[in-house]
Design a protein around this motif. Structure first.
Motif, PDB file in Angstrom:
ATOM      1  N   SER A 268       0.844  -1.185   0.000  1.00  0.00           N
ATOM      2  CA  SER A 268       0.000   0.000   0.000  1.00  0.00           C
ATOM      3  C   SER A 268       0.885   1.243   0.000  1.00  0.00           C
ATOM      4  O   SER A 268       1.813   1.356   0.805  1.00  0.00           O
ATOM      5  N   VAL A 269       0.611   2.145  -0.930  1.00  0.00           N
ATOM      6  CA  VAL A 269       1.400   3.374  -1.063  1.00  0.00           C
ATOM      7  C   VAL A 269       0.456   4.569  -1.135  1.00  0.00           C
ATOM      8  O   VAL A 269      -0.748   4.423  -1.338  1.00  0.00           O
ATOM      9  N   ASN A 270       1.014   5.755  -0.990  1.00  0.00           N
ATOM     10  CA  ASN A 270       0.273   7.000  -1.141  1.00  0.00           C
ATOM     11  C   ASN A 270       0.797   7.721  -2.368  1.00  0.00           C
ATOM     12  O   ASN A 270       2.008   7.919  -2.504  1.00  0.00           O
ATOM     13  N   VAL A 271      -0.111   8.100  -3.256  1.00  0.00           N
ATOM     14  CA  VAL A 271       0.267   8.758  -4.499  1.00  0.00           C
ATOM     15  C   VAL A 271      -0.183  10.214  -4.445  1.00  0.00           C
ATOM     16  O   VAL A 271      -1.371  10.503  -4.267  1.00  0.00           O
ATOM     17  N   ARG A 272       0.779  11.127  -4.588  1.00  0.00           N
ATOM     18  CA  ARG A 272       0.477  12.552  -4.634  1.00  0.00           C
ATOM     19  C   ARG A 272       0.111  12.915  -6.075  1.00  0.00           C
ATOM     20  O   ARG A 272       0.870  12.649  -6.992  1.00  0.00           O
ATOM     21  N   ILE A 273      -1.046  13.526  -6.226  1.00  0.00           N
ATOM     22  CA  ILE A 273      -1.604  13.824  -7.535  1.00  0.00           C
ATOM     23  C   ILE A 273      -1.458  15.313  -7.818  1.00  0.00           C
ATOM     24  O   ILE A 273      -1.882  16.157  -7.012  1.00  0.00           O
TER      25      ILE A 273
ATOM     26  N   GLU B 213      -4.069  13.493  -2.726  1.00  0.00           N
ATOM     27  CA  GLU B 213      -3.337  12.267  -2.413  1.00  0.00           C
ATOM     28  C   GLU B 213      -4.331  11.115  -2.340  1.00  0.00           C
ATOM     29  O   GLU B 213      -5.407  11.258  -1.751  1.00  0.00           O
ATOM     30  N   VAL B 214      -3.966  10.002  -2.966  1.00  0.00           N
ATOM     31  CA  VAL B 214      -4.840   8.824  -2.961  1.00  0.00           C
ATOM     32  C   VAL B 214      -4.017   7.585  -2.651  1.00  0.00           C
ATOM     33  O   VAL B 214      -2.835   7.509  -2.984  1.00  0.00           O
ATOM     34  N   PRO B 215      -4.624   6.585  -2.016  1.00  0.00           N
ATOM     35  CA  PRO B 215      -3.924   5.327  -1.775  1.00  0.00           C
ATOM     36  C   PRO B 215      -3.954   4.465  -3.023  1.00  0.00           C
ATOM     37  O   PRO B 215      -4.852   4.592  -3.864  1.00  0.00           O
ATOM     38  N   ALA B 216      -2.965   3.601  -3.156  1.00  0.00           N
ATOM     39  CA  ALA B 216      -2.921   2.640  -4.258  1.00  0.00           C
ATOM     40  C   ALA B 216      -2.161   1.410  -3.778  1.00  0.00           C
ATOM     41  O   ALA B 216      -1.451   1.459  -2.782  1.00  0.00           O
TER      42      ALA B 216
ATOM     43  N   GLY C 137       4.556   0.134 -11.975  1.00  0.00           N
ATOM     44  CA  GLY C 137       3.596  -0.283 -12.991  1.00  0.00           C
ATOM     45  C   GLY C 137       2.320  -0.826 -12.370  1.00  0.00           C
ATOM     46  O   GLY C 137       1.210  -0.520 -12.832  1.00  0.00           O
ATOM     47  N   GLU C 138       2.450  -1.619 -11.315  1.00  0.00           N
ATOM     48  CA  GLU C 138       1.275  -2.165 -10.627  1.00  0.00           C
ATOM     49  C   GLU C 138       0.487  -1.062  -9.931  1.00  0.00           C
ATOM     50  O   GLU C 138      -0.742  -1.071  -9.917  1.00  0.00           O
ATOM     51  N   VAL C 139       1.194  -0.105  -9.359  1.00  0.00           N
ATOM     52  CA  VAL C 139       0.532   1.025  -8.700  1.00  0.00           C
ATOM     53  C   VAL C 139      -0.268   1.831  -9.722  1.00  0.00           C
ATOM     54  O   VAL C 139      -1.418   2.199  -9.476  1.00  0.00           O
TER      55      VAL C 139
ATOM     56  N   GLY D 192       4.011   1.682   2.260  1.00  0.00           N
ATOM     57  CA  GLY D 192       4.103   2.996   2.877  1.00  0.00           C
ATOM     58  C   GLY D 192       4.852   4.026   2.058  1.00  0.00           C
ATOM     59  O   GLY D 192       4.994   5.170   2.485  1.00  0.00           O
ATOM     60  N   ALA D 193       5.341   3.644   0.885  1.00  0.00           N
ATOM     61  CA  ALA D 193       6.101   4.578   0.045  1.00  0.00           C
ATOM     62  C   ALA D 193       5.231   5.748  -0.394  1.00  0.00           C
ATOM     63  O   ALA D 193       4.014   5.631  -0.527  1.00  0.00           O
ATOM     64  N   GLY D 194       5.885   6.855  -0.628  1.00  0.00           N
ATOM     65  CA  GLY D 194       5.223   8.023  -1.190  1.00  0.00           C
ATOM     66  C   GLY D 194       5.608   8.135  -2.650  1.00  0.00           C
ATOM     67  O   GLY D 194       6.787   8.074  -2.996  1.00  0.00           O
TER      68      GLY D 194
END
Length: 91
Positions: A2-7, A20-23, A29-31, A79-81
Motif C-alpha cells: 500500500s502506497v500513497n500517491v500525490r496527484i 493524495e490517494v492510496p494505491a 507499474g502495478e501502482v 508505505g512509500a510516497g
C-alpha cells in the motif's frame, strides 16, 4: 504494498479533487494499474501509447526519480510516497 500517491492539480479531476490517494502494488507499474482501476483515465495522462512513462511526466518513489531507477519496474515498498509531477516548460 500500500502506497500513497500525490496527484498534481492538473490530474485531480480523475481523483475527485483529492491531492493524495492510496494505491496498491509492488512496482510502479502495478501502482499505476491500480490507480487506473480506481480513477479511470489517469493512466492515459501518465503513460504513452506504448505503455511507457510520458516524456514530460516525472515520477518519484520516495524522492527517487524512477527514470534513474527501474522505470515502471521500480519497487514501491509498503508505505512509500509516490509523486507524479508534470514537467513545466517556459522561458
Amino acid at each position: 504494498m500500500s502506497v500513497n500517491v500525490r496527484i498534481p492539480t492538473i490530474l485531480r479531476t480523475y481523483t475527485g479533487g483529492k491531492a493524495e490517494v492510496p494505491a496498491e502494488g509492488a512496482t510502479l507499474g502495478e501502482v499505476l494499474a491500480d490507480l487506473e482501476k480506481n480513477h479511470q483515465g489517469i493512466a492515459a495522462r501518465v503513460l504513452d501509447d506504448q505503455g511507457k512513462l510520458r516524456r514530460f511526466v516525472n515520477v518519484y518513489v520516495n524522492d527517487d526519480d524512477v527514470r534513474f531507477a527501474q522505470g515502471l519496474e521500480t519497487a514501491t515498498p509498503d508505505g512509500a510516497g509516490i509523486s507524479i509531477i508534470p514537467a513545466v516548460a517556459g522561458g
